[in-house]
Design an enzyme around this catalytic site. Structure first.
Site, PDB file in Angstrom:
ATOM      1  N   ASN A  15       2.444   1.589   4.317  1.00  0.00           N
ATOM      2  CA  ASN A  15       2.731   0.180   5.052  1.00  0.00           C
ATOM      3  C   ASN A  15       2.438   0.236   6.484  1.00  0.00           C
ATOM      4  O   ASN A  15       3.043  -0.435   7.271  1.00  0.00           O
ATOM      5  CB  ASN A  15       4.041  -0.271   4.725  1.00  0.00           C
ATOM      6  CG  ASN A  15       4.233  -1.757   5.010  1.00  0.00           C
ATOM      7  OD1 ASN A  15       5.436  -2.087   5.512  1.00  0.00           O
ATOM      8  ND2 ASN A  15       3.593  -2.579   4.921  1.00  0.00           N
ATOM      9  N   CYS A  68      -1.317   0.715   7.206  1.00  0.00           N
ATOM     10  CA  CYS A  68      -2.455   0.304   7.453  1.00  0.00           C
ATOM     11  C   CYS A  68      -3.068  -1.136   6.649  1.00  0.00           C
ATOM     12  O   CYS A  68      -3.160  -2.015   7.187  1.00  0.00           O
ATOM     13  CB  CYS A  68      -3.524   1.412   7.105  1.00  0.00           C
ATOM     14  SG  CYS A  68      -3.728   2.955   8.251  1.00  0.00           S
ATOM     15  N   ARG A  69      -3.204  -0.638   5.155  1.00  0.00           N
ATOM     16  CA  ARG A  69      -3.879  -1.864   4.371  1.00  0.00           C
ATOM     17  C   ARG A  69      -2.684  -2.921   4.341  1.00  0.00           C
ATOM     18  O   ARG A  69      -3.519  -4.189   4.577  1.00  0.00           O
ATOM     19  CB  ARG A  69      -4.258  -1.315   3.084  1.00  0.00           C
ATOM     20  CG  ARG A  69      -5.388  -0.315   3.189  1.00  0.00           C
ATOM     21  CD  ARG A  69      -5.538   0.623   1.972  1.00  0.00           C
ATOM     22  NE  ARG A  69      -4.555   1.507   1.992  1.00  0.00           N
ATOM     23  CZ  ARG A  69      -4.311   2.279   0.582  1.00  0.00           C
ATOM     24  NH1 ARG A  69      -5.016   1.932  -0.200  1.00  0.00           N
ATOM     25  NH2 ARG A  69      -3.152   3.124   0.657  1.00  0.00           N
ATOM     26  N   SER A  70      -1.738  -2.696   4.101  1.00  0.00           N
ATOM     27  CA  SER A  70      -0.821  -3.764   3.561  1.00  0.00           C
ATOM     28  C   SER A  70      -0.290  -4.814   5.117  1.00  0.00           C
ATOM     29  O   SER A  70      -0.404  -6.088   4.566  1.00  0.00           O
ATOM     30  CB  SER A  70       0.162  -3.418   2.759  1.00  0.00           C
ATOM     31  OG  SER A  70       1.232  -2.793   3.469  1.00  0.00           O
ATOM     32  N   ASP A 109      -8.133   3.725   1.168  1.00  0.00           N
ATOM     33  CA  ASP A 109      -6.981   4.231   2.384  1.00  0.00           C
ATOM     34  C   ASP A 109      -7.849   4.472   3.573  1.00  0.00           C
ATOM     35  O   ASP A 109      -8.785   5.400   3.366  1.00  0.00           O
ATOM     36  CB  ASP A 109      -6.432   5.358   1.728  1.00  0.00           C
ATOM     37  CG  ASP A 109      -5.250   5.797   2.607  1.00  0.00           C
ATOM     38  OD1 ASP A 109      -5.285   5.463   3.663  1.00  0.00           O
ATOM     39  OD2 ASP A 109      -4.465   6.481   2.000  1.00  0.00           O
ATOM     40  N   CYS A 142       0.729  -1.166  -0.114  1.00  0.00           N
ATOM     41  CA  CYS A 142       0.072   0.043   0.096  1.00  0.00           C
ATOM     42  C   CYS A 142       0.810   1.046   0.146  1.00  0.00           C
ATOM     43  O   CYS A 142       2.068   1.086  -0.355  1.00  0.00           O
ATOM     44  CB  CYS A 142      -1.077  -0.075   1.119  1.00  0.00           C
ATOM     45  SG  CYS A 142      -0.157  -0.306   2.870  1.00  0.00           S
TER      46      CYS A 142
HETATM   47  P1  4NP Z   1      -1.905   2.608   4.087  1.00  0.00           P
HETATM   48  O1  4NP Z   1      -2.398   4.165   4.726  1.00  0.00           O
HETATM   49  O2  4NP Z   1      -1.099   3.176   2.789  1.00  0.00           O
HETATM   50  O3  4NP Z   1      -2.958   2.000   4.090  1.00  0.00           O
HETATM   51  O4  4NP Z   1      -0.637   2.266   5.123  1.00  0.00           O
HETATM   52  C1  4NP Z   1      -1.637   5.211   4.838  1.00  0.00           C
HETATM   53  C2  4NP Z   1      -0.927   5.347   5.722  1.00  0.00           C
HETATM   54  C3  4NP Z   1      -0.231   6.710   5.870  1.00  0.00           C
HETATM   55  C4  4NP Z   1      -0.415   7.715   4.885  1.00  0.00           C
HETATM   56  C5  4NP Z   1      -1.318   7.442   3.921  1.00  0.00           C
HETATM   57  C6  4NP Z   1      -1.739   6.007   3.645  1.00  0.00           C
HETATM   58  N1  4NP Z   1       0.217   8.865   5.067  1.00  0.00           N
HETATM   59  O5  4NP Z   1       0.158   9.706   4.137  1.00  0.00           O
HETATM   60  O6  4NP Z   1       1.033   9.068   6.013  1.00  0.00           O
END
Ligand code: 4NP
Length: 184
Positions: free
Chosen positions: A31, A33-35, A146, A28
């Site tokens: 790294n 939340c989702r992945s 997201d 994602c």
């Molecule tokens: P992820 O979510 O891609 O599912 O881990 C996010 C976590 C942090 C950010 C964006 C998306 N960020 O912009 O910090």
């Protein structure tokens, strides 16, 4: 099943079925939340129903903002309620991941585009198959959204989609390993 990803899914699964082990990298943006949640859900499925010695599961982010961090606290809390303990430390995707993994699974179209750009060759880019290829609940989702700026329901939705997709990915690979011809 997301028809737009069907060709990519079939090609990747057919190749994986012939390999002795299954090496999957979930990707994602951050790294956190989702992945890492996909990673935890997939590991739990493999531990319960598969041969964990034959599966290697990891996750990474296209961005490097959170390198070394544990998953987002909200993601950990929602995952823990379903029995998943998320302990992964965030890392950025690297070019060698295209050699080290057989299947690289982006959560959304932006992750997909970034991975396509990073792929060292078109052949190695065939390892990339979006997670939505295995989603068949909530068919309006052609990606795993997201949850970072969402509330609790955003995290629950992510877990619903990931449990659906990971179970179907696991079955897809196991089925192809047992009877490769049937799926061709
Ligand atoms: P992820 O979510 O891609 O599912 O881990 C996010 C976590 C942090 C950010 C964006 C998306 N960020 O912009 O910090």
């Amino acid at each position: 099943m997301m028809d737009i990803y069907e060709k990519r899914r079939r090609r990747a699964i057919a190749r994986i079925a012939g390999l002795p082990a299954v090496k999957v990298l979930f990707v994602c943006l951050g790294n956190i939340c989702r992945s890492p949640a996909a990673h935890g859900v997939m590991q739990a499925i493999v531990d319960a129903h598969g041969d964990s010695a034959l599966w290697h599961i990891d996750s990474a982010g296209t961005g490097d903002y959170h390198t070394g961090d544990l998953p987002d606290r909200r993601m950990r809390v929602h995952a823990q309620r379903r029995g998943y303990s998320l302990t992964h430390r965030a890392r950025q995707v690297r070019e060698t991941d295209f050699d080290d993994f057989d299947l690289i699974v982006p959560m959304d179209a932006s992750n997909d585009r970034n991975l396509m750009r990073l792929a060292p060759s078109t052949e190695l880019a065939e390892k990339i198959v979006p997670m939505a290829a295995w989603i068949d609940i909530c068919t309006r989702y052609d990606h795993v959204p997201d949850p970072y700026y969402e509330g609790a329901e955003g995290f629950e939705l992510v877990l619903d989609l990931l449990e659906n997709a990971c179970n179907r990915l696991f079955d897809d690979i196991e089925r192809e390993k047992k009877a490769p011809a049937e799926n061709k």
